[in-house]
Design an enzyme around this catalytic site. Structure first.
Site, PDB file in Angstrom:
ATOM      1  N   CYS B  86      22.640  23.284  34.002  1.00 17.00           N
ATOM      2  CA  CYS B  86      23.837  22.960  34.128  1.00 17.00           C
ATOM      3  C   CYS B  86      24.772  23.981  34.205  1.00 17.00           C
ATOM      4  O   CYS B  86      25.000  24.777  34.986  1.00 17.00           O
ATOM      5  CB  CYS B  86      24.216  21.680  33.261  1.00 17.00           C
ATOM      6  SG  CYS B  86      25.629  20.766  33.479  1.00 17.00           S
ATOM      7  N   HIS B 194      19.686  17.936  33.001  1.00 19.83           N
ATOM      8  CA  HIS B 194      18.993  18.549  31.648  1.00 19.83           C
ATOM      9  C   HIS B 194      17.661  18.125  31.467  1.00 19.83           C
ATOM     10  O   HIS B 194      17.702  17.160  30.723  1.00 19.83           O
ATOM     11  CB  HIS B 194      20.337  17.931  30.758  1.00 19.83           C
ATOM     12  CG  HIS B 194      21.354  18.365  30.725  1.00 19.83           C
ATOM     13  ND1 HIS B 194      21.860  19.459  30.193  1.00 19.83           N
ATOM     14  CD2 HIS B 194      22.406  18.233  31.525  1.00 19.83           C
ATOM     15  CE1 HIS B 194      23.129  19.783  30.379  1.00 19.83           C
ATOM     16  NE2 HIS B 194      23.555  18.909  31.176  1.00 19.83           N
ATOM     17  N   GLU B 196      16.195  19.324  29.053  1.00 23.69           N
ATOM     18  CA  GLU B 196      16.118  19.451  27.284  1.00 23.69           C
ATOM     19  C   GLU B 196      16.572  18.196  26.885  1.00 23.69           C
ATOM     20  O   GLU B 196      16.419  17.775  25.524  1.00 23.69           O
ATOM     21  CB  GLU B 196      16.597  20.787  26.996  1.00 23.69           C
ATOM     22  CG  GLU B 196      18.266  20.215  26.691  1.00 23.69           C
ATOM     23  CD  GLU B 196      18.962  20.557  28.053  1.00 23.69           C
ATOM     24  OE1 GLU B 196      18.284  20.626  29.104  1.00 23.69           O
ATOM     25  OE2 GLU B 196      20.399  20.578  27.988  1.00 23.69           O
TER      26      GLU B 196
END
Lengths: 76, 222
Positions: B86, B194, B196
């Site tokens: 990002c 993302h 994560e």
């Protein structure tokens, strides 16, 4: 002395903010606006003796991203 | 695997990224942007999502010129691994470690939702836990994720199999539906989505886990 740097998206790079401004102007009744490009102006206060070439280096390294933006420098 | 996660003022996914690395077995060190050196022996540097320096000037532009980024570039130059997610992807394009730039989303809106990502290549230490052609669900959360590069660069990315992920339903106007790309040595990854945030059952999805596991596999045996 001062420098004024104009940074604009290059031609061919989509400018959705400019397009939104154009639509808004049309919706407000301002006819005949065929295109809007939005950029930014950066004013620098410089020590005496600074040169246009110094400012151009600043543009290349930080003030503009030359992948997508072009810049012009005005010294005064 | 030894990982370093860089923290800028305005980073907000740094701890999530650290947890994802840790869950894959990494030893993680957080590194403040004013540091000039990475910790010794780091295998991978993670540049997290967020709004470094408030997105002033351009997203990632100030961060790309912070002291730690010189070390990150040197690490990449030595063949080290760097992963930018990002805002981290924006930082990597601003440093020149990855080509192109991220423009304002074509629809002008900040978009926060889970999207389908197609894995375009499994030939990297980030993506070899997937099969090319797999579609995985990973969240995006960005205002400036519209990938732009000139036609030659896009052709080179395609020709060299360096597009890691594409959107199945392009949310932001990105050229060639690009969501993530690799460097020419395939060790630097930048992606807007993302992984994560899809790495724990509590996130509502775990499709990102394979990326961190693949990385741990590659860097633990190395």
């Amino acid at each position: 002395m001062k420098a004024r740097v104009h940074v604009m998206l290059k031609n061919g790079v989509l400018d959705p903010q400019g397009a939104a401004v154009r639509h808004a102007l049309g919706a407000m009744g301002f006819d005949g606006v065929e295109g809007v490009r939005q950029g930014k102006v950066i004013e620098l206060d410089l020590a005496e003796g600074s040169t246009q070439s110094d400012v151009e280096k600043m543009c290349e390294k930080l003030l503009a991203n030359t992948v997508i933006e072009s810049y012009t420098v005005e010294m005064s | 695997m030894r990982a370093a996660v860089v923290v800028f003022p305005g980073s907000n996914c740094d701890r999530d990224l650290a947890v994802a690395f840790e869950q894959a077995g990494a030893e993680v060190t957080m590194v403040w942007h004013k540091e000039s050196e990475l910790p010794q022996g780091v295998d991978i540097v993670g540049i997290p999502g967020g709004f470094s320096y408030g997105d002033y000037l351009r997203c990632g532009a100030i961060a790309a010129n912070s002291p730690i980024c010189k070390s990150v570039a040197a690490h990449a130059g030595r063949g080290g691994y760097v992963m930018g997610i990002c805002n981290g992807f924006q930082v990597l394009t601003e440093t020149g470690l990855l080509p192109g730039a991220l423009l304002r989303n074509a629809g002008l809106k900040y978009i926060c939702k889970t999207v389908g990502l197609k894995v375009e290549t499994s030939a990297s230490d980030y993506t070899n836990g997937y099969n090319a052609g797999d579609v995985v669900d990973i969240p995006i959360a960005h205002h400036d994720g519209n990938y732009f590069a000139d036609a030659e660069t896009i052709a080179a990315l395609k020709g060299e199999d360096r597009i890691a992920f594409t959107y199945t339903d392009n949310p932001n106007g990105a050229q060639a539906d690009i969501a993530g790309i690799l460097s020419d040595n395939r060790r630097v990854l930048g992606m807007m989505p993302h992984p994560e945030r899809a790495a724990d059952a509590g996130h509502g999805g775990t499709d990102g886990t394979a990326l961190f596991r693949a990385l741990a596999g590659a860097l633990t045996t190395a």
